[in-house]
Write a protein that holds these residues in place. Sequence first.
Motif, PDB file in Angstrom:
ATOM      1  N   PRO A 135       8.541  28.680   9.399  1.00 12.91           N
ATOM      2  CA  PRO A 135       7.510  27.739   9.889  1.00 12.91           C
ATOM      3  C   PRO A 135       7.226  27.861  11.380  1.00 12.91           C
ATOM      4  O   PRO A 135       6.072  27.781  11.802  1.00 12.91           O
ATOM      5  N   ASP A 136       8.271  28.071  12.193  1.00 14.37           N
ATOM      6  CA  ASP A 136       8.049  28.195  13.639  1.00 14.37           C
ATOM      7  C   ASP A 136       7.206  29.425  13.959  1.00 14.37           C
ATOM      8  O   ASP A 136       6.344  29.383  14.845  1.00 14.37           O
ATOM      9  N   ASP A 137       7.465  30.528  13.249  1.00  9.97           N
ATOM     10  CA  ASP A 137       6.683  31.746  13.461  1.00  9.97           C
ATOM     11  C   ASP A 137       5.231  31.542  13.034  1.00  9.97           C
ATOM     12  O   ASP A 137       4.305  32.045  13.678  1.00  9.97           O
ATOM     13  N   VAL A 138       5.040  30.799  11.928  1.00  5.87           N
ATOM     14  CA  VAL A 138       3.681  30.536  11.434  1.00  5.87           C
ATOM     15  C   VAL A 138       2.900  29.703  12.446  1.00  5.87           C
ATOM     16  O   VAL A 138       1.736  29.998  12.754  1.00  5.87           O
ATOM     17  N   ILE A 139       3.526  28.671  12.992  1.00 10.41           N
ATOM     18  CA  ILE A 139       2.860  27.822  13.985  1.00 10.41           C
ATOM     19  C   ILE A 139       2.506  28.630  15.230  1.00 10.41           C
ATOM     20  O   ILE A 139       1.390  28.528  15.766  1.00 10.41           O
ATOM     21  N   ALA A 140       3.445  29.467  15.688  1.00 14.15           N
ATOM     22  CA  ALA A 140       3.204  30.263  16.894  1.00 14.15           C
ATOM     23  C   ALA A 140       2.049  31.243  16.701  1.00 14.15           C
ATOM     24  O   ALA A 140       1.250  31.466  17.615  1.00 14.15           O
ATOM     25  N   ARG A 141       1.938  31.818  15.503  1.00 14.56           N
ATOM     26  CA  ARG A 141       0.917  32.839  15.262  1.00 14.56           C
ATOM     27  C   ARG A 141      -0.437  32.249  14.894  1.00 14.56           C
ATOM     28  O   ARG A 141      -1.466  32.699  15.389  1.00 14.56           O
ATOM     29  N   LEU A 142      -0.452  31.228  14.039  1.00  8.48           N
ATOM     30  CA  LEU A 142      -1.712  30.710  13.518  1.00  8.48           C
ATOM     31  C   LEU A 142      -2.234  29.472  14.256  1.00  8.48           C
ATOM     32  O   LEU A 142      -3.399  29.117  14.117  1.00  8.48           O
ATOM     33  N   TYR A 143      -1.358  28.820  15.030  1.00  7.00           N
ATOM     34  CA  TYR A 143      -1.765  27.616  15.758  1.00  7.00           C
ATOM     35  C   TYR A 143      -1.390  27.769  17.238  1.00  7.00           C
ATOM     36  O   TYR A 143      -0.545  27.035  17.754  1.00  7.00           O
ATOM     37  N   PRO A 144      -2.022  28.719  17.916  1.00  4.48           N
ATOM     38  CA  PRO A 144      -1.671  28.969  19.324  1.00  4.48           C
ATOM     39  C   PRO A 144      -2.143  27.845  20.234  1.00  4.48           C
ATOM     40  O   PRO A 144      -2.963  27.001  19.858  1.00  4.48           O
ATOM     41  N   LEU A 145      -1.649  27.858  21.456  1.00  2.00           N
ATOM     42  CA  LEU A 145      -2.051  26.856  22.437  1.00  2.00           C
ATOM     43  C   LEU A 145      -3.523  27.032  22.775  1.00  2.00           C
ATOM     44  O   LEU A 145      -4.012  28.151  22.915  1.00  2.00           O
ATOM     45  N   PRO A 146      -4.268  25.926  22.913  1.00  4.11           N
ATOM     46  CA  PRO A 146      -5.680  26.028  23.300  1.00  4.11           C
ATOM     47  C   PRO A 146      -5.801  26.269  24.800  1.00  4.11           C
ATOM     48  O   PRO A 146      -4.808  26.327  25.525  1.00  4.11           O
ATOM     49  N   LYS A 147      -7.056  26.363  25.265  1.00  3.04           N
ATOM     50  CA  LYS A 147      -7.283  26.598  26.690  1.00  3.04           C
ATOM     51  C   LYS A 147      -7.040  25.347  27.524  1.00  3.04           C
ATOM     52  O   LYS A 147      -6.889  25.434  28.741  1.00  3.04           O
ATOM     53  N   VAL A 148      -7.029  24.176  26.876  1.00  2.00           N
ATOM     54  CA  VAL A 148      -6.775  22.938  27.617  1.00  2.00           C
ATOM     55  C   VAL A 148      -5.316  22.530  27.441  1.00  2.00           C
ATOM     56  O   VAL A 148      -4.689  22.855  26.428  1.00  2.00           O
ATOM     57  N   LEU A 149      -4.793  21.831  28.437  1.00  2.00           N
ATOM     58  CA  LEU A 149      -3.409  21.373  28.357  1.00  2.00           C
ATOM     59  C   LEU A 149      -3.303  20.169  27.430  1.00  2.00           C
ATOM     60  O   LEU A 149      -4.155  19.284  27.436  1.00  2.00           O
ATOM     61  N   LEU A 150      -2.205  20.122  26.657  1.00  2.00           N
ATOM     62  CA  LEU A 150      -1.965  19.032  25.716  1.00  2.00           C
ATOM     63  C   LEU A 150      -0.879  18.099  26.244  1.00  2.00           C
ATOM     64  O   LEU A 150      -0.149  18.431  27.182  1.00  2.00           O
ATOM     65  N   HIS A 151      -0.756  16.934  25.610  1.00  2.39           N
ATOM     66  CA  HIS A 151       0.376  16.064  25.902  1.00  2.39           C
ATOM     67  C   HIS A 151       1.651  16.721  25.376  1.00  2.39           C
ATOM     68  O   HIS A 151       1.609  17.534  24.440  1.00  2.39           O
ATOM     69  N   ASP A 152       2.778  16.373  25.949  1.00  4.99           N
ATOM     70  CA  ASP A 152       4.061  16.914  25.495  1.00  4.99           C
ATOM     71  C   ASP A 152       4.263  16.644  24.014  1.00  4.99           C
ATOM     72  O   ASP A 152       4.038  15.522  23.535  1.00  4.99           O
ATOM     73  N   GLY A 153       4.664  17.666  23.276  1.00  6.41           N
ATOM     74  CA  GLY A 153       4.958  17.507  21.859  1.00  6.41           C
ATOM     75  C   GLY A 153       3.778  17.726  20.941  1.00  6.41           C
ATOM     76  O   GLY A 153       3.942  17.814  19.724  1.00  6.41           O
ATOM     77  N   GLU A 154       2.558  17.820  21.486  1.00  5.49           N
ATOM     78  CA  GLU A 154       1.379  18.042  20.651  1.00  5.49           C
ATOM     79  C   GLU A 154       1.184  19.527  20.359  1.00  5.49           C
ATOM     80  O   GLU A 154       1.436  20.381  21.208  1.00  5.49           O
ATOM     81  N   HIS A 155       0.730  19.827  19.160  1.00  6.04           N
ATOM     82  CA  HIS A 155       0.302  21.170  18.787  1.00  6.04           C
ATOM     83  C   HIS A 155      -1.190  21.118  18.467  1.00  6.04           C
ATOM     84  O   HIS A 155      -1.686  20.114  17.947  1.00  6.04           O
ATOM     85  N   CYS A 156      -1.882  22.185  18.761  1.00  2.00           N
ATOM     86  CA  CYS A 156      -3.315  22.243  18.474  1.00  2.00           C
ATOM     87  C   CYS A 156      -3.524  22.772  17.055  1.00  2.00           C
ATOM     88  O   CYS A 156      -3.167  23.906  16.745  1.00  2.00           O
ATOM     89  N   ILE A 157      -4.086  21.932  16.201  1.00  2.00           N
ATOM     90  CA  ILE A 157      -4.371  22.313  14.821  1.00  2.00           C
ATOM     91  C   ILE A 157      -5.749  22.941  14.718  1.00  2.00           C
ATOM     92  O   ILE A 157      -5.946  23.944  14.031  1.00  2.00           O
ATOM     93  N   ASN A 158      -6.708  22.366  15.425  1.00  2.00           N
ATOM     94  CA  ASN A 158      -8.085  22.868  15.402  1.00  2.00           C
ATOM     95  C   ASN A 158      -8.692  22.779  16.797  1.00  2.00           C
ATOM     96  O   ASN A 158      -8.432  21.826  17.534  1.00  2.00           O
ATOM     97  N   ALA A 159      -9.529  23.750  17.123  1.00  2.00           N
ATOM     98  CA  ALA A 159     -10.305  23.738  18.361  1.00  2.00           C
ATOM     99  C   ALA A 159     -11.625  24.433  18.057  1.00  2.00           C
ATOM    100  O   ALA A 159     -11.670  25.659  17.944  1.00  2.00           O
ATOM    101  N   ILE A 160     -12.707  23.652  17.878  1.00  2.00           N
ATOM    102  CA  ILE A 160     -13.995  24.217  17.496  1.00  2.00           C
ATOM    103  C   ILE A 160     -15.119  23.588  18.297  1.00  2.00           C
ATOM    104  O   ILE A 160     -15.017  22.448  18.740  1.00  2.00           O
TER     105      ILE A 160
END
Length: 298
Positions: A73-98
């Motif tokens: 799961p950690d590898d899947v999140i790192a590959r398919l749900y990368p960090l967006p161009k904007v900074l997030l709050h601590d602990g948040e992952h970016c699911i969608n950016a459109i």
Amino acid sequence: MAKKVCDFCLSQVGGLFNSPQKLSDGHYVCKHCRDIIEGYDLPLRYDIFQRIVTAQPHMKDMIMDTYLETNNPDDVIARLYPLPKVLLHDGEHCINAIRANLRVSASSIPDTYAPRSIVEIRKSTINNVPDAVNKKESVKIEGMLYETEAAVYFMSEHIVNCHRLGYVVRNSGEKEKIQVVTPTKTFTYIVENAEMFFIRERFYQKVNAAKHHKDEHLIYIKNDNELRITPGVYDIPRSLRPGVYKVRALNDAGLHVKDSLGRIKDYYESEESIDLTNGGVLEVTGEYELKWIGERKK
């Protein structure tokens, strides 16, 4: 010429007008599946999202589950749900950016500039500007729609909207709209592919559940008709009595019902009840209180 099998839909293809294309990774794709993949603006390769969008509706969930059985799961999140161009709050992952646009009343647009990053968003900087009442006199606002585990954000030059996940309308069948409906306001975001937004959301919930060992589920029984359920997969009727349940979200991270035919329906905080039938499965990625209120709806 011998026919080859499309690795996506598993149909045999061949002939002058339906010759399969061999991808760089060695897999074959038929013209039909190629058109679907390109229609979702996905890279033409054999990967999980490409397999999901080309699958039959009743197979999509199984493809997700099978994939997670052999991928970390950690590898899947790192590959398919990368960090967006904007900074997030601590602990948040970016699911969608459109990219998205929203039609609002001109008079409702603030004069001040909005924060540029999610991490800068505070209660005082949220505008929550809804749909314009008069469409003819509305102004189209271009921006970005971001989704994390915490919220859905619409960010533009002058407007920041922030929505609880439970207010997002799902199962609507809309292809180019993502709608958020609160008790007092409606927000309609126009996007290029709404279905892909929800596919990514659904798969992320499964990845996150796998990461936190969703199979170690627990049911806390309060009385004969009331109980609390934690992340897990619950068979009907082995784990839960069939019938209609009133739902109260303690952690609204996802509640999904799969019926005996394999059809999936998602329930969120805005739903008043769920209908559980014999032979179905309740998949929980959040935490909810359920109250049994009667037999199945007619």
